[in-house]
Design a protein around this motif. Structure first.
Motif, PDB file in Angstrom:
ATOM      1  N   THR A  78       0.847  -1.192   0.000  1.00 55.21           N
ATOM      2  CA  THR A  78       0.000   0.000   0.000  1.00 55.21           C
ATOM      3  C   THR A  78       0.880   1.238   0.000  1.00 55.21           C
ATOM      4  OG1 THR A  78      -1.750  -1.143   1.229  1.00 55.21           O
ATOM      5  CG2 THR A  78      -1.814   1.257   1.225  1.00 55.21           C
ATOM      6  N   LYS A 195      -5.561  -3.427   5.705  1.00 58.69           N
ATOM      7  CA  LYS A 195      -6.663  -2.685   5.100  1.00 58.69           C
ATOM      8  C   LYS A 195      -7.999  -3.349   5.426  1.00 58.69           C
ATOM      9  CE  LYS A 195      -6.164  -0.327   1.381  1.00 58.69           C
ATOM     10  NZ  LYS A 195      -5.974   0.172   0.006  1.00 58.69           N
ATOM     11  N   ASN A 199     -11.111   2.381   2.867  1.00 51.60           N
ATOM     12  CA  ASN A 199     -10.150   3.359   3.386  1.00 51.60           C
ATOM     13  C   ASN A 199     -10.013   3.320   4.909  1.00 51.60           C
ATOM     14  OD1 ASN A 199     -12.596   4.446   4.078  1.00 51.60           O
ATOM     15  ND2 ASN A 199     -12.458   6.232   2.734  1.00 51.60           N
ATOM     16  N   TYR A 201      -8.374   0.889   8.351  1.00 48.68           N
ATOM     17  CA  TYR A 201      -7.290  -0.045   8.632  1.00 48.68           C
ATOM     18  C   TYR A 201      -7.435  -0.631  10.035  1.00 48.68           C
ATOM     19  CZ  TYR A 201      -5.301   2.456   4.683  1.00 48.68           C
ATOM     20  OH  TYR A 201      -5.116   3.025   3.456  1.00 48.68           O
TER      21      TYR A 201
END
Length: 267
Positions: A78, A195, A199, A201
C-alpha cells in the motif's frame, strides 16, 4: 520446451493479479483518502539467490523432470502517500496534513466493536450530538485514539445547534470554549496496518500507536492518491505483457505440434 509453457502461464497469471489490483485502484480513484496498492515481482536474481542459499534438500535425491515456475508475485503493498486536498467548506469535514489517522469506534454487523483507523475525515454530527462518520460510527477523542479504547466515554459529543471551529491541533471550539479534541494518532510501523474495506485499517498485533505531529485542516477532505493517467499507462503495459505470454504459448504449442506430428514421422 514444456517449461516455456509454465513460464508463460505464470507470467500471465501474474499480470492478471496486477490488473485486478490496478482495477481496484481505478474504481476507488474518487474514494476519500483511499491509498493505492501496487505489486512487486521476484526477479531471476532474487530466485537464484534463494536457491543458492537453500540447504534443505542437500543429500536428498530429487525427482526427474521437476519444473520450476518462472514468475512469482512478490507482494502487494500500500502506498501511504498523501492525496491532494479538496476544499468543501463543510465544518465537519477534516483532512490530516502529515502522518496520522483518525480513530473510529467501529461496530460490525455482528455487534462487535473495535477501533479502526482512517484518513477519511468526512464526518457529521448526529441527532444526539455525537461526531460520527458517514456510516454512523463514532469518532474517538484524543484519549480514546491514543489508548485504542472504543468506550462511549471517548466519543466526541457536541451541541448540534452551535457552529463548530477546529484549530490545527484538533481542539474543537463551540461558544469560544473547548468542547473536545479530535483524536489523531500515528503508527510506528505501517507494515502492521491491515486494510479494512476501502479506506479503513486494522492495527495488527505488534504494531504500536504513537503521537502524531500532523495538523488538522477544517472544511477540507483528502482525495485518493491514485493518479488515473499513470494507472491507465500501467494498464496498457500489463495488457502488452499478457499478450506476450499468449504469443509464447502459441509459439511453443506450434513447435510441439511440429515435433510430434512432423519430426516424428517415419517416411
Amino acid at each position: 520446451m514444456v517449461k516455456g509453457l509454465y513460464t508463460a502461464h505464470t507470467g500471465m497469471v501474474n499480470e492478471m493479479k496486477r490488473l485486478d489490483i490496478l482495477a481496484n485502484n481505478l474504481a476507488n480513484a474518487d474514494t476519500t483518502a483511499y491509498k493505492k496498492e501496487g505489486t512487486t515481482s521476484r526477479t531471476f536474481s532474487d530466485e537464484m539467490s534463494l536457491r543458492l542459499k537453500d540447504t534443505s534438500s542437500y543429500g536428498i535425491p530429487k525427482k526427474l523432470g521437476e519444473i520450476t515456475y518462472g514468475v512469482h508475485l512478490g507482494q502487494v503493498y500500500t502506498d501511504y502517500g498523501s492525496g491532494s486536498f479538496k476544499v468543501t467548506d463543510n465544518t465537519t469535514d477534516f483532512a490530516i496534513d502529515g502522518n496520522g489517522f483518525f480513530a473510529i469506534s467501529f461496530t460490525d454487523k455482528a455487534g462487535n466493536t473495535s477501533v479502526k483507523y482512517t484518513r477519511d475525515g468526512s464526518f457529521t454530527v448526529n441527532a444526539q450530538g455525537y461526531l460520527v462518520t458517514k456510516d454512523g460510527d463514532y469518532v474517538l477523542n484524543a484519549t480514546g485514539a491514543m489508548n485504542g479504547d472504543p468506550n462511549p466515554a471517548n466519543y466526541i459529543r457536541l451541541d448540534p445547534n452551535q457552529p463548530i471551529q477546529v484549530d490545527k491541533l484538533g481542539y474543537i471550539m463551540q461558544n469560544n470554549q473547548v468542547v473536545g479534541t479530535l483524536g489523531i494518532v500515528d503508527i510506528d510501523n505501517y507494515d502492521y496496518l491491515e486494510k479494512y474495506g476501502e479506506n479503513m485499517y486494522n492495527l495488527l498485533e505488534g504494531g504500536n500507536r504513537i503521537a502524531s505531529d500532523a495538523t488538522i485542516e477544517q472544511g477540507v477532505l483528502e482525495t485518493s492518491n491514485v493518479n488515473v493517467i499513470n494507472e491507465m499507462v500501467n494498464m496498457i503495459t500489463i495488457q502488452r505483457a499478457y499478450e506476450a505470454g499468449q504469443k509464447v504459448i502459441t509459439t511453443v504449442d506450434s513447435t510441439l505440434d511440429r515435433a510430434v506430428n512432423t519430426v516424428g514421422k517415419v517416411g
